[in-house]
Motif scaffolding. Structure first.
Motif, PDB file in Angstrom:
ATOM      1  N   LEU A  34     -14.029 -11.257   7.026  1.00  0.00           N
ATOM      2  CA  LEU A  34     -14.785 -10.173   6.526  1.00  0.00           C
ATOM      3  C   LEU A  34     -13.615  -9.256   5.595  1.00  0.00           C
ATOM      4  CD1 LEU A  34     -17.166  -9.303   9.361  1.00  0.00           C
ATOM      5  CD2 LEU A  34     -17.446 -10.518   7.318  1.00  0.00           C
ATOM      6  N   GLN A  35     -13.963  -8.341   4.602  1.00  0.00           N
ATOM      7  CA  GLN A  35     -13.377  -7.320   4.225  1.00  0.00           C
ATOM      8  C   GLN A  35     -12.192  -7.893   3.373  1.00  0.00           C
ATOM      9  OE1 GLN A  35     -13.899  -4.020   4.066  1.00  0.00           O
ATOM     10  NE2 GLN A  35     -15.816  -4.284   5.564  1.00  0.00           N
ATOM     11  N   GLN A  36     -12.188  -9.043   2.689  1.00  0.00           N
ATOM     12  CA  GLN A  36     -11.055  -9.576   1.915  1.00  0.00           C
ATOM     13  C   GLN A  36     -11.325  -9.307   0.550  1.00  0.00           C
ATOM     14  OE1 GLN A  36      -8.419 -10.737   3.933  1.00  0.00           O
ATOM     15  NE2 GLN A  36      -9.842  -9.713   5.139  1.00  0.00           N
ATOM     16  N   PRO A 134     -10.667  -0.937   5.103  1.00  0.00           N
ATOM     17  CA  PRO A 134     -11.925  -1.744   5.081  1.00  0.00           C
ATOM     18  C   PRO A 134     -13.105  -0.627   4.343  1.00  0.00           C
ATOM     19  CG  PRO A 134     -11.592  -0.953   7.133  1.00  0.00           C
ATOM     20  CD  PRO A 134     -10.299  -0.595   6.324  1.00  0.00           C
ATOM     21  N   ARG A 135     -13.954  -1.033   3.793  1.00  0.00           N
ATOM     22  CA  ARG A 135     -14.967  -0.281   3.120  1.00  0.00           C
ATOM     23  C   ARG A 135     -16.367  -0.805   3.402  1.00  0.00           C
ATOM     24  NH1 ARG A 135     -12.550   3.166  -0.219  1.00  0.00           N
ATOM     25  NH2 ARG A 135     -13.806   4.452   0.479  1.00  0.00           N
ATOM     26  N   SER A 136     -17.244   0.231   3.773  1.00  0.00           N
ATOM     27  CA  SER A 136     -18.749  -0.389   3.908  1.00  0.00           C
ATOM     28  C   SER A 136     -19.251  -0.785   2.659  1.00  0.00           C
ATOM     29  CB  SER A 136     -19.239   1.287   4.466  1.00  0.00           C
ATOM     30  OG  SER A 136     -19.345   2.099   3.358  1.00  0.00           O
ATOM     31  N   SER A 137     -19.222  -0.552   1.549  1.00  0.00           N
ATOM     32  CA  SER A 137     -19.682  -0.933   0.514  1.00  0.00           C
ATOM     33  C   SER A 137     -18.785  -1.766  -0.443  1.00  0.00           C
ATOM     34  CB  SER A 137     -20.564  -0.181  -0.377  1.00  0.00           C
ATOM     35  OG  SER A 137     -21.071  -0.596  -1.510  1.00  0.00           O
ATOM     36  N   ASP A 138     -19.147  -3.111  -0.937  1.00  0.00           N
ATOM     37  CA  ASP A 138     -18.158  -3.606  -2.125  1.00  0.00           C
ATOM     38  C   ASP A 138     -17.770  -2.950  -3.186  1.00  0.00           C
ATOM     39  OD1 ASP A 138     -17.430  -5.731  -0.302  1.00  0.00           O
ATOM     40  OD2 ASP A 138     -19.004  -7.093  -0.894  1.00  0.00           O
ATOM     41  N   MET A 139     -19.053  -2.229  -3.616  1.00  0.00           N
ATOM     42  CA  MET A 139     -19.033  -1.363  -4.926  1.00  0.00           C
ATOM     43  C   MET A 139     -19.382  -0.224  -4.796  1.00  0.00           C
ATOM     44  SD  MET A 139     -18.712  -4.498  -6.698  1.00  0.00           S
ATOM     45  CE  MET A 139     -18.952  -3.762  -8.462  1.00  0.00           C
ATOM     46  N   GLU A 140     -18.993   0.596  -5.908  1.00  0.00           N
ATOM     47  CA  GLU A 140     -19.078   2.082  -5.997  1.00  0.00           C
ATOM     48  C   GLU A 140     -19.843   2.682  -7.307  1.00  0.00           C
ATOM     49  OE1 GLU A 140     -16.354   6.254  -6.149  1.00  0.00           O
ATOM     50  OE2 GLU A 140     -15.371   3.911  -5.731  1.00  0.00           O
ATOM     51  N   GLU A 283     -12.538  -1.762  13.982  1.00  0.00           N
ATOM     52  CA  GLU A 283     -13.920  -2.029  14.497  1.00  0.00           C
ATOM     53  C   GLU A 283     -14.748  -2.970  13.539  1.00  0.00           C
ATOM     54  OE1 GLU A 283     -17.234  -0.508  16.751  1.00  0.00           O
ATOM     55  OE2 GLU A 283     -15.373  -0.669  17.150  1.00  0.00           O
ATOM     56  N   ARG A 284     -14.650  -2.712  12.322  1.00  0.00           N
ATOM     57  CA  ARG A 284     -15.573  -3.794  11.272  1.00  0.00           C
ATOM     58  C   ARG A 284     -15.295  -5.294  11.608  1.00  0.00           C
ATOM     59  NH1 ARG A 284     -14.660   0.689   7.712  1.00  0.00           N
ATOM     60  NH2 ARG A 284     -16.629   1.644   7.384  1.00  0.00           N
ATOM     61  N   THR A 285     -13.897  -5.648  12.150  1.00  0.00           N
ATOM     62  CA  THR A 285     -13.608  -6.880  12.013  1.00  0.00           C
ATOM     63  C   THR A 285     -13.151  -7.477  13.427  1.00  0.00           C
ATOM     64  OG1 THR A 285     -11.420  -6.218  11.541  1.00  0.00           O
ATOM     65  CG2 THR A 285     -12.748  -6.813   9.754  1.00  0.00           C
ATOM     66  N   ARG A 286     -13.791  -6.835  14.614  1.00  0.00           N
ATOM     67  CA  ARG A 286     -13.257  -7.492  15.764  1.00  0.00           C
ATOM     68  C   ARG A 286     -14.319  -8.256  16.519  1.00  0.00           C
ATOM     69  NH1 ARG A 286     -16.577  -5.065  19.622  1.00  0.00           N
ATOM     70  NH2 ARG A 286     -17.303  -2.957  19.323  1.00  0.00           N
ATOM     71  N   GLN A 287     -15.127  -8.855  15.985  1.00  0.00           N
ATOM     72  CA  GLN A 287     -16.126  -9.890  16.488  1.00  0.00           C
ATOM     73  C   GLN A 287     -15.157 -10.966  17.186  1.00  0.00           C
ATOM     74  OE1 GLN A 287     -16.005  -8.692  13.300  1.00  0.00           O
ATOM     75  NE2 GLN A 287     -17.698  -7.447  13.021  1.00  0.00           N
ATOM     76  N   VAL A 305      -6.670  -3.299  19.197  1.00  0.00           N
ATOM     77  CA  VAL A 305      -8.165  -3.345  18.768  1.00  0.00           C
ATOM     78  C   VAL A 305      -8.907  -2.122  18.940  1.00  0.00           C
ATOM     79  CG1 VAL A 305     -10.248  -4.781  19.488  1.00  0.00           C
ATOM     80  CG2 VAL A 305      -8.231  -5.695  19.700  1.00  0.00           C
ATOM     81  N   LYS A 306      -9.669  -1.935  17.842  1.00  0.00           N
ATOM     82  CA  LYS A 306     -10.374  -0.648  17.943  1.00  0.00           C
ATOM     83  C   LYS A 306     -11.756  -0.786  18.512  1.00  0.00           C
ATOM     84  CE  LYS A 306      -7.694   2.203  15.236  1.00  0.00           C
ATOM     85  NZ  LYS A 306      -8.319   2.791  13.906  1.00  0.00           N
ATOM     86  N   LEU A 307     -12.166   0.116  19.447  1.00  0.00           N
ATOM     87  CA  LEU A 307     -13.371  -0.036  20.229  1.00  0.00           C
ATOM     88  C   LEU A 307     -14.339   1.180  19.741  1.00  0.00           C
ATOM     89  CD1 LEU A 307     -12.090  -1.345  23.709  1.00  0.00           C
ATOM     90  CD2 LEU A 307     -13.051  -2.650  21.631  1.00  0.00           C
ATOM     91  N   GLY A 308     -15.315   1.030  19.240  1.00  0.00           N
ATOM     92  CA  GLY A 308     -16.139   2.237  18.752  1.00  0.00           C
ATOM     93  C   GLY A 308     -16.983   2.382  19.971  1.00  0.00           C
ATOM     94  N   PRO A 309     -18.116   3.240  19.702  1.00  0.00           N
ATOM     95  CA  PRO A 309     -19.221   3.623  20.862  1.00  0.00           C
ATOM     96  C   PRO A 309     -20.094   2.660  21.086  1.00  0.00           C
ATOM     97  CG  PRO A 309     -19.777   4.682  18.552  1.00  0.00           C
ATOM     98  CD  PRO A 309     -18.304   4.192  18.443  1.00  0.00           C
ATOM     99  N   THR A 310     -20.278   1.536  20.391  1.00  0.00           N
ATOM    100  CA  THR A 310     -21.026   0.383  20.779  1.00  0.00           C
ATOM    101  C   THR A 310     -20.322  -0.527  21.636  1.00  0.00           C
ATOM    102  OG1 THR A 310     -20.803  -0.715  18.760  1.00  0.00           O
ATOM    103  CG2 THR A 310     -22.466   0.767  18.916  1.00  0.00           C
TER     104      THR A 310
END
Length: 468
Positions: A34-36, A134-140, A283-287, A305-310
């Protein structure tokens, strides 16, 4: 390549690797990372990666091993980890003055923490490699025009034009060279006399002297002076305080870049990612089955490793089993980023559910990413009170659970920017307009960073009082 560089490269080691090791280092390619970036010219990318595979390492395996030992101390409460720097470095900001101010800020924070908490501090800069985000959207989209999102200078440019936003593989080489020059300067600062503890007053020069935190720092500096004069009178050897170890860290987001800068250590035959001493997974790539987890499980650097609230205890335990199967202290750091509103609920539950099953893991607080808001004036910002609220919740949760709060991981700059609301300088929403300079996320300025250090030093002092 110069003679000196050739010798360093030889000393850093490129040993022969087994086919199994090489195959393992490339296993991430089958996992749809992800996020490449999306590069349009495969031949151009291949040429850049070939060049990166031949360049000298940015760091040496032995340095990464030393950092792992420091982080292991922090897991036992015998040291503290301080990681700080830009949210996303830019090539333009890699000037000598800007790098010096960031190093200076981390050094000052470390002095406050060391003196207040009576603990050695492992100093890590989010520097010399933190170019990708990392970004939440590929486009702006702006004014009806849609272009690829800015993903950091290692991928594209912040300017909103089709050419600037193109994913350019040559920027990988630019990132390497900027990282190299940044590390050279950091090493010069930290070993060439600038970091000498006897110059603790000098580190405060050039900053706003009217702020109460600077006066507080000067008072601490005078106390250190008195202690050093006493030691000098007793005949102490000051060689140890003339320089410091300063390590580099970044999110290992662009896997082609990280793979190209992976080398086989001539001492051990083990692979090290020589792009930085400490690398973390976001957090976005730690699966557990992600490409990022797979790749970093195969290099020997200390990793985070970043660990968020979930995040759940099952998540943490499975990640530890994958990334640190031997349970080696200093190898794995969990960096919690939960938000001030939920940390007092989520972190105690996470720690309680894990119990005593991960004694080797170092716990570090990222109080920045869970507290991002948009101001009424349209700026992406954070409230200093929320940032410190998460820090307080982090310490309280660990003290209540009987675990060790091992460090801080923060976004800061050595400049007097106005990007985070509040603090002793009382930046308000209108004040954000004065010096809002970040390209991605808001950072603590120099004053707010010092203010945080003083408050955290008090938490460390309180812990020592309860222990005695």
């Amino acid at each position: 390549m110069s003679l000196n560089t050739s010798r360093l490269y030889e000393a850093a080691g490129q040993a022969e690797a087994s086919e199994e090791t090489i195959a393992g280092l490339d296993a991430w390619r089958s996992l749809e990372p992800l996020q490449q970036p999306t590069y349009q010219d495969a031949e151009e990318l291949a040429g850049v990666l070939d060049r990166l595979r031949e360049v000298p390492p940015l760091i040496f395996a032995g340095e990464a091993d030393r950092l792992r030992d420091h982080i292991a101390q922090a897991s036992r409460g015998e040291a503290f980890v301080l990681a700080g720097g830009d949210c996303a470095e830019s090539f333009a900001s890699a000037s000598a003055d800007a790098i010096r101010r960031r190093v200076q800020t981390v050094l000052q924070m470390a002095v406050v923490l060391t003196y207040g908490g009576s603990l050695p501090v492992a100093k890590i800069g989010r520097m010399a490699g933190q170019f990708a985000k990392p970004r939440s959207s590929d486009m702006e989209t702006r004014d009806g025009v849609t272009l690829p999102s800015y993903r950091g200078d290692i991928v594209n440019d912040h300017e909103f034009t089709p050419e600037a936003r193109r994913h350019d593989p040559n920027r990988l080489l630019d990132a390497y060279h900027v990282s190299s020059s940044t590390l050279n300067l950091i090493r010069a600062f930290t070993t060439g006399g600038f970091a000498d503890l006897r110059l603790v007053h000098e580190w405060n020069r050039g900053f706003l002297g009217s702020n109460p935190n600077y006066h507080r720092y000067e008072q601490l500096a005078r106390e250190i002076d008195r202690a050093l004069k006493f030691m000098d009178a007793c005949g102490a050897d000051f060689d140890a305080i003339g320089s410091v170890q300063f390590f580099s860290a970044h999110e290992a987001l662009l896997l082609e870049y990280e793979r190209a800068l992976t080398r086989i250590d001539s001492r051990t035959g083990d692979p090290y990612d020589v792009s930085g001493h400490f690398l973390w997974i976001g957090e976005r790539t730690r699966q557990l089955d992600s490409a990022h987890v797979d790749f970093l499980s195969r290099v020997k650097n200390p990793i985070g490793v970043k660990l968020g609230p979930t995040a759940t205890a099952d998540d943490a335990l499975a990640l530890a089993d994958k990334l640190d199967p031997e349970g080696e202290p200093g190898r794995l750091t969990f960096i919690t980023r939960m938000g001030a509103e939920v940390i007092r609920e989520r972190l105690p539950k996470l720690l309680g559910d894990i119990g005593d099953r991960l004694p080797q893991v170092t716990w570090v607080c990222d109080p920045m990413h869970g507290n991002t808001i948009t101001s009424n004036t349209g700026y992406k910002t954070r409230r200093f009170e929320d940032v410190m609220g998460e820090v307080a919740g982090f310490f309280d949760a660990h003290y209540d659970a009987g675990t060790i709060p091992g460090g801080l991981h923060i976004e800061l700059t050595g400049d007097d920017v106005t990007e985070v609301l509040g603090g002793a300088s009382e930046i308000d929403e209108e004040g954000l307009r004065r010096r809002y300079e970040t390209l991605v996320d808001p950072r603590l300025n120099h004053d707010q960073s010092l203010e945080m250090a003083f408050q955290v030093a008090e938490y460390l002092t309180d812990r020592q009082k309860t222990q005695h």
